[in-house]
Design an enzyme around this catalytic site. Structure first.
Site, short mmCIF file in Angstrom:
data_model
loop_
_atom_site.label_atom_id
_atom_site.label_comp_id
_atom_site.label_asym_id
_atom_site.label_seq_id
_atom_site.Cartn_x
_atom_site.Cartn_y
_atom_site.Cartn_z
N ARG A 39 0.78 -1.09 -0.10
CA ARG A 39 0.11 -0.07 -0.02
C ARG A 39 0.91 1.23 -0.11
O ARG A 39 0.53 2.41 -0.48
CB ARG A 39 -1.17 0.04 1.41
CG ARG A 39 -1.76 1.31 1.51
CD ARG A 39 -3.17 1.11 1.94
NE ARG A 39 -3.17 0.29 3.37
CZ ARG A 39 -2.48 0.53 4.46
NH1 ARG A 39 -2.04 1.83 4.50
NH2 ARG A 39 -2.63 -0.06 5.57
N LYS A 45 -7.59 6.04 -19.71
CA LYS A 45 -7.75 6.56 -20.83
C LYS A 45 -6.42 6.37 -21.83
O LYS A 45 -6.29 5.02 -22.21
CB LYS A 45 -8.11 8.24 -21.01
CG LYS A 45 -8.91 8.42 -20.01
CD LYS A 45 -10.32 7.48 -19.78
CE LYS A 45 -11.23 8.37 -18.55
NZ LYS A 45 -12.35 7.43 -18.11
N1 PLP Z 1 -10.95 13.39 -15.80
C1 PLP Z 1 -11.40 13.00 -16.87
C2 PLP Z 1 -11.40 14.51 -17.71
C3 PLP Z 1 -12.20 12.06 -17.24
O1 PLP Z 1 -12.67 11.90 -18.37
C4 PLP Z 1 -12.24 11.03 -16.30
C5 PLP Z 1 -13.01 9.75 -16.65
O2 PLP Z 1 -13.83 9.75 -17.60
C6 PLP Z 1 -11.82 11.29 -15.01
C7 PLP Z 1 -11.00 12.61 -14.84
C8 PLP Z 1 -11.79 10.19 -13.89
O3 PLP Z 1 -11.14 9.05 -14.27
P1 PLP Z 1 -11.41 7.52 -13.89
O4 PLP Z 1 -12.57 7.02 -14.48
O5 PLP Z 1 -10.20 6.58 -14.19
O6 PLP Z 1 -11.47 7.63 -12.32
#
Ligand code: PLP
Length: 381
Positions: free
Chosen positions: A45, A193
């Site tokens: 952790r 992403k």
């Molecule tokens: N920031 C943006 C611009 C996003 O599009 C997203 C998710 O779609 C996040 C943060 C949050 O990420 P996660 O889904 O990995 O928690």
């Protein structure tokens, strides 16, 4: 090392003894204190070799010393927001990911003053940053309207106001945009992403150069425990190796579709920072090395029907993966945002958001064009 070489080499030293050119995945949750010299690992952790390899690469990609990987983009964002106390003042972009809005709402409920303004408008940004501010939260390009904020100008004003600047770099990825070089303090990624790139992991990261801020965030992560597992770190690091190649193809695919969208009778406004009529076209060209592969547009037909009819674009939230996706922010990614707030920011009910993958552009354009024609009111009446 240059960017594309770092993608392949950083955090990937050849393993002495076995000669592996890819480091092994360390799944151990705990570490024998007498089998290490010097003892460096204690409990996963807090620290873990596979996670550190990913973090080494992420920090190198933005030319800074520190990166912290989290179990999701939301966990990374929550770590930053946990630094705030009741009465802290936050200025944030008005058009942000729905989950970020939900986190702001949690902050508001514990007495943090979060004001959302259109930071892509230099006058609105300057006015909002005139007083004392603790944190400035910039999303650029914004999700889903692709508004672009001048990171250097906002960081400059924010620092004068005494604020820490966080840029959510998820939509651009480090391949297209370098917020820390432009003056921001923290670059935030949903590694789910573009970094992971294959829609097969959920993760997040904070990248930064300030040792004191790093310590606070690292301690928070160890205590709260929002760490990614070794397999997800390995997948994110594996994904990084092809980041530049994927992003180049994704941008080319987005361009092909944008041309078709602009020419389509079924489409109203098209939001893409590469279009000369985009309000921040010149800023995008200066701040990003390409306009990205996220596009949104107003569809003049039945949006639900369109989402049902595309065959190659999966009707799914998220973005940045090798497979193209289509979604409706109002009913999907931005559902947590109250309708009146969403409409005020310009996110209309019939807005459609596309994330481009690496398929053949002709197939994507054909799929989208056929689905739009079939789902248009004109076609069905
Ligand atoms: N920031 C943006 C611009 C996003 O599009 C997203 C998710 O779609 C996040 C943060 C949050 O990420 P996660 O889904 O990995 O928690």
């Amino acid at each position: 090392m240059r960017f594309d070489t770092k993608l392949v080499h950083e955090g990937q030293r050849t393993q002495v003894g076995t000669g592996d050119v890819i480091p092994p995945i360390h799944v151990s949750a705990t570490f024998d204190q007498f089998a290490q010299d010097p003892a460096r690992y204690y409990y996963a952790r807090g620290e873990s070799p596979t996670r550190e390899n990913l973090e080494t690469c992420l920090a190198a990609l933005e030319d800074v010393r520190f990166a912290l990987a989290f179990s999701s983009g939301q966990a990374a964002a929550a770590a930053v927001l946990s630094l705030l106390e009741p009465g802290s003042r936050v200025i944030a972009s008005d058009d942000v990911y729905g989950g970020t809005y939900a986190l702001f709402d949690l902050c508001r409920r514990r007495g943090v003053d979060v004001r959302q303004v259109d930071l892509s408008d230099p006058a609105a940004a300057a006015a909002a940053l005139a007083g004392d501010v603790d944190l400035v939260w910039v999303e650029t390009p914004t999700n889903p309207l692709m508004k672009i904020t001048d990171i250097a100008a906002v960081s400059d004003a924010a620092h004068r106001a005494g604020a820490v600047v966080v840029v959510d770099n998820t939509f651009a990825s480090p391949a297209l945009q370098q917020p820390l070089a432009a003056g921001a303090d923290v670059s935030l990624h949903s590694t789910t992403k573009f970094i992971g790139g294959h829609s097969d992991l959920v993760g997040g990261a904070l990248v930064l150069d300030d040792p004191a801020l790093y310590q606070r965030l690292a301690e928070h992560r160890t205590v709260v425990g929002g760490v990614p597992g070794a397999l997800d770190c390995y997948l994110a690091h594996r994904g990084l190796k092809t980041l530049s190649l994927r992003v180049a193809r994704q941008v080319a695919n987005a361009w092909a579709a944008v041309e078709a969208l602009v020419a389509s009778p079924f489409v109203g406004a098209v939001h893409y920072p590469g279009l000369p009529d985009h309000p921040q076209f010149e800023l995008a060209a200066a701040q990003m090395s390409a306009p990205g592969s996220m596009v949104s547009f107003e569809y003049l037909g039945d949006v639900d029907e369109l989402l049902r009819r595309t065959e190659l674009f999966a009707a799914a939230v998220s973005l940045g993966g090798v497979r193209s996706l289509i979604e409706c922010p109002a009913s999907m990614s931005h559902r947590p945002v109250p309708r009146e707030v969403r409409l005020r920011a310009g996110v209309v009910d019939h807005l459609v958001r596309l994330s481009f993958g690496i398929e053949d552009p002709a197939d994507l354009v054909e799929d989208l064009s056929a689905a739009m024609a079939a789902a248009s009111y004109a076609e069905r009446s």
